[in-house]
Design a protein around this motif. Structure first.
Motif, mmCIF file in Angstrom:
data_model
loop_
_atom_site.group_PDB
_atom_site.id
_atom_site.type_symbol
_atom_site.label_atom_id
_atom_site.label_comp_id
_atom_site.label_asym_id
_atom_site.label_seq_id
_atom_site.Cartn_x
_atom_site.Cartn_y
_atom_site.Cartn_z
ATOM 1 N N ARG A 1 -92.103 3.852 -43.030
ATOM 2 C CA ARG A 1 -90.573 2.579 -42.885
ATOM 3 C C ARG A 1 -90.273 2.759 -41.483
ATOM 4 O O ARG A 1 -91.047 3.600 -40.577
ATOM 5 N N ILE A 2 -89.474 1.503 -40.885
ATOM 6 C CA ILE A 2 -89.610 1.217 -39.243
ATOM 7 C C ILE A 2 -88.039 1.816 -39.374
ATOM 8 O O ILE A 2 -86.973 1.036 -40.103
ATOM 9 N N ALA A 3 -87.759 2.894 -38.714
ATOM 10 C CA ALA A 3 -86.064 3.271 -38.819
ATOM 11 C C ALA A 3 -85.845 4.423 -37.421
ATOM 12 O O ALA A 3 -87.493 5.280 -37.864
ATOM 13 N N PRO A 4 -85.006 4.323 -37.242
ATOM 14 C CA PRO A 4 -84.998 5.269 -36.028
ATOM 15 C C PRO A 4 -85.329 6.912 -36.366
ATOM 16 O O PRO A 4 -84.931 7.497 -37.713
ATOM 17 N N VAL B 1 -100.317 4.025 -28.421
ATOM 18 C CA VAL B 1 -100.937 2.358 -28.318
ATOM 19 C C VAL B 1 -102.910 2.650 -28.628
ATOM 20 O O VAL B 1 -102.900 3.184 -27.342
ATOM 21 N N TYR B 2 -102.819 1.748 -29.847
ATOM 22 C CA TYR B 2 -104.649 2.304 -29.876
ATOM 23 C C TYR B 2 -105.257 0.573 -29.941
ATOM 24 O O TYR B 2 -106.198 0.378 -30.012
ATOM 25 N N ARG B 3 -104.505 0.158 -29.680
ATOM 26 C CA ARG B 3 -105.206 -1.135 -30.363
ATOM 27 C C ARG B 3 -104.238 -2.295 -29.690
ATOM 28 O O ARG B 3 -102.920 -2.360 -30.318
ATOM 29 N N HIS B 4 -104.257 -3.396 -28.601
ATOM 30 C CA HIS B 4 -103.487 -4.222 -28.476
ATOM 31 C C HIS B 4 -104.297 -5.253 -28.223
ATOM 32 O O HIS B 4 -105.256 -4.978 -28.322
ATOM 33 N N PRO B 5 -103.291 -6.446 -28.464
ATOM 34 C CA PRO B 5 -103.900 -7.898 -28.252
ATOM 35 C C PRO B 5 -104.575 -8.398 -26.849
ATOM 36 O O PRO B 5 -104.123 -7.485 -26.150
ATOM 37 N N VAL C 1 -102.117 -1.742 -33.354
ATOM 38 C CA VAL C 1 -101.714 -0.881 -34.004
ATOM 39 C C VAL C 1 -100.757 1.053 -32.752
ATOM 40 O O VAL C 1 -102.077 0.981 -31.122
ATOM 41 N N MET C 2 -100.273 1.058 -33.745
ATOM 42 C CA MET C 2 -99.905 2.355 -32.886
ATOM 43 C C MET C 2 -99.466 3.500 -33.796
ATOM 44 O O MET C 2 -98.936 3.481 -34.807
ATOM 45 N N ASP D 1 -95.218 4.775 -36.497
ATOM 46 C CA ASP D 1 -96.491 4.516 -36.953
ATOM 47 C C ASP D 1 -96.729 2.544 -37.192
ATOM 48 O O ASP D 1 -95.984 2.354 -38.276
ATOM 49 N N LEU D 2 -97.183 1.726 -36.607
ATOM 50 C CA LEU D 2 -97.038 0.393 -36.480
ATOM 51 C C LEU D 2 -97.388 -0.295 -36.916
ATOM 52 O O LEU D 2 -99.219 0.459 -35.689
ATOM 53 N N ALA D 3 -97.988 -1.430 -36.897
ATOM 54 C CA ALA D 3 -99.416 -2.201 -37.334
ATOM 55 C C ALA D 3 -98.766 -3.702 -37.368
ATOM 56 O O ALA D 3 -98.257 -4.206 -37.370
ATOM 57 N N ALA D 4 -99.299 -4.997 -36.807
ATOM 58 C CA ALA D 4 -99.487 -6.469 -36.640
ATOM 59 C C ALA D 4 -100.759 -6.704 -36.583
ATOM 60 O O ALA D 4 -101.882 -5.799 -36.325
ATOM 61 N N PHE D 5 -100.561 -7.616 -37.738
ATOM 62 C CA PHE D 5 -101.979 -8.243 -37.955
ATOM 63 C C PHE D 5 -102.284 -10.069 -37.840
ATOM 64 O O PHE D 5 -100.528 -10.566 -36.971
ATOM 65 N N ALA D 6 -103.486 -10.483 -37.568
ATOM 66 C CA ALA D 6 -103.233 -11.815 -37.147
ATOM 67 C C ALA D 6 -103.414 -12.533 -37.918
ATOM 68 O O ALA D 6 -104.288 -13.078 -39.743
ATOM 69 N N GLY D 7 -102.299 -13.135 -38.748
ATOM 70 C CA GLY D 7 -101.735 -13.894 -39.919
ATOM 71 C C GLY D 7 -100.443 -12.843 -40.750
ATOM 72 O O GLY D 7 -99.956 -11.811 -39.933
ATOM 73 N N ASP D 8 -100.010 -13.501 -41.486
ATOM 74 C CA ASP D 8 -98.918 -13.246 -41.548
ATOM 75 C C ASP D 8 -99.378 -11.932 -43.186
ATOM 76 O O ASP D 8 -99.712 -12.789 -44.435
ATOM 77 N N PRO D 9 -99.746 -10.565 -43.464
ATOM 78 C CA PRO D 9 -99.357 -10.523 -44.965
ATOM 79 C C PRO D 9 -99.198 -10.268 -46.353
ATOM 80 O O PRO D 9 -99.387 -9.971 -47.322
ATOM 81 N N ASP D 10 -97.944 -11.035 -46.213
ATOM 82 C CA ASP D 10 -96.504 -10.869 -46.997
ATOM 83 C C ASP D 10 -96.910 -12.800 -47.985
ATOM 84 O O ASP D 10 -96.772 -12.396 -48.423
#
Length: 162
Positions: free
Chosen positions: A123-126, A158-162, A152-153, A131-140
């Protein structure tokens, strides 16, 4: 026997899943593993052929566990299919009855809890790993958006960025 989780479980009965629920044992269905082995060994072609009896058995077990409220994590047996196609497992879970949100939780915070790593990731928390990822679209809204990561982080790198 003191197990914390059951992987595969394709032939498990409703009584077995009730016992998992009662004992708080998690289930990781690995739906894509059975689909992959059916491709390799029984010439199943996705999108062309109907699900094989083994795939139907795996889907039945998954739907039974879901109906009974068993804790379900995302275990894919990645390695029986091409690395980078991990999105297939949550997509299979949605195809067999989970909501996209449930599948995303199965792959993140539920998986971390099963591994007893919820204080480190999931999860995302202090204080947790970045470890984060963002996608082209809303997976929810559409789980197949997981196919297209644009950011991708891992551990703050950062391993992949736009």
């Amino acid at each position: 026997a003191g197990a914390d989780s059951i992987e595969h479980g394709y032939g498990a009965s409703e009584a077995t899943f009730k016992l998992l629920k009662q004992k708080a044992i998690a289930y990781e269905p690995t739906l894509t593993a059975v689909a992959s082995t059916e491709q390799y060994f029984h010439h199943y072609v996705p999108g062309r052929d109907p699900p094989t009896p083994r795939m139907q058995e795996a889907a039945r077990a998954f739907r039974t566990a879901l109906k009974l409220g068993v804790t379900i994590g995302n275990g894919s047996d990645v390695g029986v299919f091409t690395h980078g196609e991990n999105w297939r497992e949550p997509a299979a879970m949605v195809a067999d009855g989970m909501t996209p949100a449930q599948a995303l939780h199965a792959a993140t915070d539920v998986a971390a809890k099963i591994l007893r790593q919820q204080a480190a990731f999931g999860r995302i928390a202090p204080g947790l790993r970045a470890d984060l990822a963002a996608f082209a679209g809303d997976p929810d809204a559409q789980i197949d958006a997981l196919k297209k990561p644009v950011f991708v982080m891992k551990d703050g790198s950062v391993y992949r960025h736009p």
